[in-house]
Enzyme design. Structure first.
Site, PDB file in Angstrom:
ATOM      1  N   SER A 106       0.834  -1.194   0.000  1.00  0.00           N
ATOM      2  CA  SER A 106       0.000   0.000   0.000  1.00  0.00           C
ATOM      3  C   SER A 106       0.882   1.263   0.000  1.00  0.00           C
ATOM      4  O   SER A 106       1.791   1.369  -0.819  1.00  0.00           O
ATOM      5  CB  SER A 106      -0.934  -0.053   1.217  1.00  0.00           C
ATOM      6  OG  SER A 106      -1.903   0.935   1.147  1.00  0.00           O
ATOM      7  N   ARG A 164     -11.749   5.709  10.604  1.00  0.00           N
ATOM      8  CA  ARG A 164     -11.260   4.337  10.515  1.00  0.00           C
ATOM      9  C   ARG A 164     -12.334   3.405   9.948  1.00  0.00           C
ATOM     10  O   ARG A 164     -12.029   2.497   9.177  1.00  0.00           O
ATOM     11  CB  ARG A 164     -10.842   3.859  11.907  1.00  0.00           C
ATOM     12  CG  ARG A 164     -10.306   2.452  11.951  1.00  0.00           C
ATOM     13  CD  ARG A 164      -9.062   2.315  11.108  1.00  0.00           C
ATOM     14  NE  ARG A 164      -8.416   1.028  11.310  1.00  0.00           N
ATOM     15  CZ  ARG A 164      -7.314   0.650  10.680  1.00  0.00           C
ATOM     16  NH1 ARG A 164      -6.746   1.449   9.799  1.00  0.00           N
ATOM     17  NH2 ARG A 164      -6.771  -0.516  10.916  1.00  0.00           N
ATOM     18  N   ASP A 194      -8.927  -6.353  -4.523  1.00  0.00           N
ATOM     19  CA  ASP A 194      -8.509  -5.054  -3.967  1.00  0.00           C
ATOM     20  C   ASP A 194      -9.109  -3.944  -4.836  1.00  0.00           C
ATOM     21  O   ASP A 194      -8.752  -3.806  -5.999  1.00  0.00           O
ATOM     22  CB  ASP A 194      -6.974  -4.980  -3.978  1.00  0.00           C
ATOM     23  CG  ASP A 194      -6.438  -3.703  -3.347  1.00  0.00           C
ATOM     24  OD1 ASP A 194      -7.244  -2.787  -3.081  1.00  0.00           O
ATOM     25  OD2 ASP A 194      -5.223  -3.631  -3.135  1.00  0.00           O
ATOM     26  N   HIS A 209      -8.046  -5.069  -0.214  1.00  0.00           N
ATOM     27  CA  HIS A 209      -6.748  -4.418  -0.029  1.00  0.00           C
ATOM     28  C   HIS A 209      -5.958  -5.048   1.121  1.00  0.00           C
ATOM     29  O   HIS A 209      -4.741  -5.162   1.066  1.00  0.00           O
ATOM     30  CB  HIS A 209      -6.980  -2.928   0.221  1.00  0.00           C
ATOM     31  CG  HIS A 209      -5.725  -2.108   0.241  1.00  0.00           C
ATOM     32  ND1 HIS A 209      -4.843  -2.094  -0.805  1.00  0.00           N
ATOM     33  CD2 HIS A 209      -5.226  -1.265   1.182  1.00  0.00           C
ATOM     34  CE1 HIS A 209      -3.834  -1.290  -0.501  1.00  0.00           C
ATOM     35  NE2 HIS A 209      -4.040  -0.770   0.694  1.00  0.00           N
ATOM     36  N   ASP A 210      -6.671  -5.479   2.154  1.00  0.00           N
ATOM     37  CA  ASP A 210      -6.018  -6.079   3.320  1.00  0.00           C
ATOM     38  C   ASP A 210      -5.275  -7.375   2.993  1.00  0.00           C
ATOM     39  O   ASP A 210      -4.515  -7.872   3.834  1.00  0.00           O
ATOM     40  CB  ASP A 210      -7.058  -6.380   4.410  1.00  0.00           C
ATOM     41  CG  ASP A 210      -7.126  -5.278   5.455  1.00  0.00           C
ATOM     42  OD1 ASP A 210      -6.290  -4.363   5.389  1.00  0.00           O
ATOM     43  OD2 ASP A 210      -8.002  -5.345   6.324  1.00  0.00           O
TER      44      ASP A 210
END
Lengths: 198, 378
Positions: free
Chosen positions: B152, B222, B316, B349-350
């Site tokens: 990232s 968040r 992602d 994405h994680d």
């Protein structure tokens, strides 16, 4: 299905920029890095094979050949190689044209469908050939565009592709004397070195 | 055999030489909070720099206390026998400038005022981080990294290194990254910043003066971010339309996914500084080696001298595979050695943080070659 002909290294210049389409475990590229100090790049779909290539220090891009080579510039490579993959591509004609757009020369190998064993299986037994050269049954095979030396040369003519060299080998990439004398009947693997006519 | 690093200890390293920042300001002196794993070899050639993403820090692997259950953020990939093998490599991981985990940032005391910087902390960029990391390398006696690795925003730092210090790295692994953000990405960051700035406890960033933190805003930021790090598939698998868990606070919550997001938001707001969040997202937004397309990316990358590994993940959508492929295509155009794979994953994405056999196989093969090349060179 990834044996490469003994002739391929003869057709590669030292320090050449080489693209290998469907590079598999990178055996050919690694050999050419050692023998000819080439700048090699492979395209491969299978991540396990890509990992083997990375371990060999090769550069590999995960890319489906059916999506073309639009991410490469015209004449970016000296030689573009495709071993035993042309028959599994959706449009072999487009693939050949693209290979000679991005490369000055192309080397192509494919199973010769007119090889005598196939002729016997199809012509005498009446079955689609299933053998070490073409191991899959007709309904579940990656080999969707089988051709012969003659068919391939006709396509080259249509596309304006010039045949610089041709040869034949058996499945282990070795020359056989019968295949050399009469390739369309006794050549198991067709091997061509091509360029675009000026 | 892969195993854990066990207990690791961070170290605060002080730098007296002023650092000129890209936006014009100067940091007169600064500290970096650093963890290292493994040991540096005799010719100082086996160092690997690990760059963290938006909310990460120096604690990449191992545990801070022996009884702790929560390891560093990339523990699965760093350790003895792992992808970044600490039996072979000397791994350096730091909290970037402007961070809130010990390195100089908005929470640090401004020497000019004797008070915490707060919102007055100078704006820092990816390039500033890279310069600070290079100073850290000098301090540790590392002239050239065997590899610089990041996911990232961390991948962007690795990319910037290859451009800014081409002679100071042998290889770069850029994972789940992009050459620059899209409008949609910036938009998500802006929503996160607005959530913080509109919190009545934000006080234009001077919340410390009022002895409060904008916990609600940071938590909301968040929550938005977290949604973009997951995928529809992974959220469906993890929560579906399940009802909240009874063993946790379920007050006013209708679905398990709501409970999870609130929990994540709350945890995060307790540990992450609001000014740092704003600063980090801005650094992310402004990262653009093409200088707003005034230079072609392939031209920017034409001076790089390292080998590249680029990895992306199919689900992602924050930094989609197409964005990683922009980097790959530019490197191919520039004739640079690059390998690339688009990994099948449901984790969005994680995915770059999560154990996956294929991902590990490729990453490990690349790193073991980096090591083999070192051995060959020495």
């Amino acid at each position: 299905m990834n044996s490469h002909s003994y002739r391929i290294p003869d057709w590669i210049a030292n320090n050449a920029r080489v693209l290998d389409l469907g590079c598999g475990d990178g055996r050919l590229l690694a050999q050419l890095v050692n023998s000819h100090a080439i700048h090699g790049l492979g395209l491969e779909l299978d991540p396990d094979k890509i990992a083997i290539c990375l371990d060999l220090g090769l550069s590999v891009i995960q890319q489906d050949l059916n999506r073309g080579l639009s991410n490469f510039n015209d004449q970016q490579f000296d030689t573009v190689i495709m071993t035993q993959t042309l028959q599994a591509i959706r449009r072999p004609d487009l693939a050949l044209s693209e290979m000679l757009r991005v490369g000055h020369e192309a080397i192509v190998t494919f199973p010769n469908f007119a090889y005598i064993r196939n002729r016997i299986q199809l012509g005498l037994a009446g079955h689609m050939p299933v053998n070490p050269q073409l191991p899959n049954p007709w309904y579940d095979t990656p080999n969707i565009h089988l051709s012969t030396f003659r068919d391939f040369e006709e396509l080259c003519q249509t596309l304006g592709i010039h045949i610089l060299d041709k040869d034949t080998s058996n499945l282990s990439g070795k020359r056989t004397w019968l295949g050399t004398v009469w390739p369309n009947l006794f050549g198991e693997v067709a091997v061509y070195r091509l360029t675009k006519e000026p | 055999m892969s195993q854990s690093l066990g207990v690791v200890t961070p170290e605060l390293i002080h730098f007296e030489k002023p650092l000129q920042l890209e936006r014009g300001q100067t940091l007169p002196r600064y500290d970096l909070m650093v963890e290292t794993y493994g040991s540096l070899n005799t010719n100082n050639s086996n160092a690997v720099l690990v760059c963290h993403a938006l909310s990460g820090d120096h604690h990449a692997a191992g545990y801070h206390e022996s009884e702790s259950k929560k390891p560093g953020w990339w523990n699965h990939y760093i350790g003895p026998g792992k992808c970044i093998d600490t039996d072979r490599f000397f791994v350096v991981s730091l909290n970037n400038l402007g961070g809130c985990s010990g390195s100089t940032g908005p929470l640090s005391i401004n020497p000019e005022t004797g008070k915490a910087y707060g919102p007055a902390f100078p704006e820092v960029t990816v390039l500033d981080w890279v310069h600070a990391q290079a100073r850290l390398a000098d301090h540790l006696g590392i002239h050239k990294f065997a590899a610089i690795v990041g996911g990232s925003l961390g991948g962007m730092q690795a990319l910037q290194w290859s451009i800014t210090y081409p002679d100071r790295l042998d290889s770069a692994a850029i994972i789940a990254a992009a050459p620059r953000l899209t409008a949609q990405n910036i938009a998500f960051n802006e929503v996160a910043r607005q959530a913080i700035m509109r919190d009545p406890n934000f006080f234009d960033g001077n919340y410390a003066d009022h002895d409060v933190i904008p916990a609600s805003g940071v938590g909301l930021a968040r929550m938005v971010g977290h949604i973009t790090y997951l995928s529809d598939i992974s959220m469906g698998e993890k929560f579906g339309r399940n009802l909240p868990r009874e063993d946790r606070d379920a007050n006013g919550v209708n679905f398990a996914v709501e409970q999870y997001l609130r929990y994540q938001g709350k945890q995060f707001s307790g540990r992450f500084d609001a000014n740092t969040y704003i600063l980090m997202t801005r650094a992310l937004d402004y990262f653009d080696p093409t200088l707003n397309e005034s230079i072609d990316l392939s031209q920017v990358l034409s001076e790089t001298r390292c080998k590249f590994l680029v990895l992306s993940f199919t689900t992602d959508w924050r930094f989609s595979p197409a964005r990683s492929e922009e980097i790959v295509d530019a490197l191919i155009q520039a004739g640079k050695p690059v390998s690339y794979a688009r990994l099948e994953s449901a984790h969005g994405h994680d995915a770059f943080l999560i154990p996956d056999e294929t991902y590990e196989g490729l990453f490990k093969a690349f790193m073991s070659r980096v090591y083999a090349d070192l051995e060959g060179a020495s």
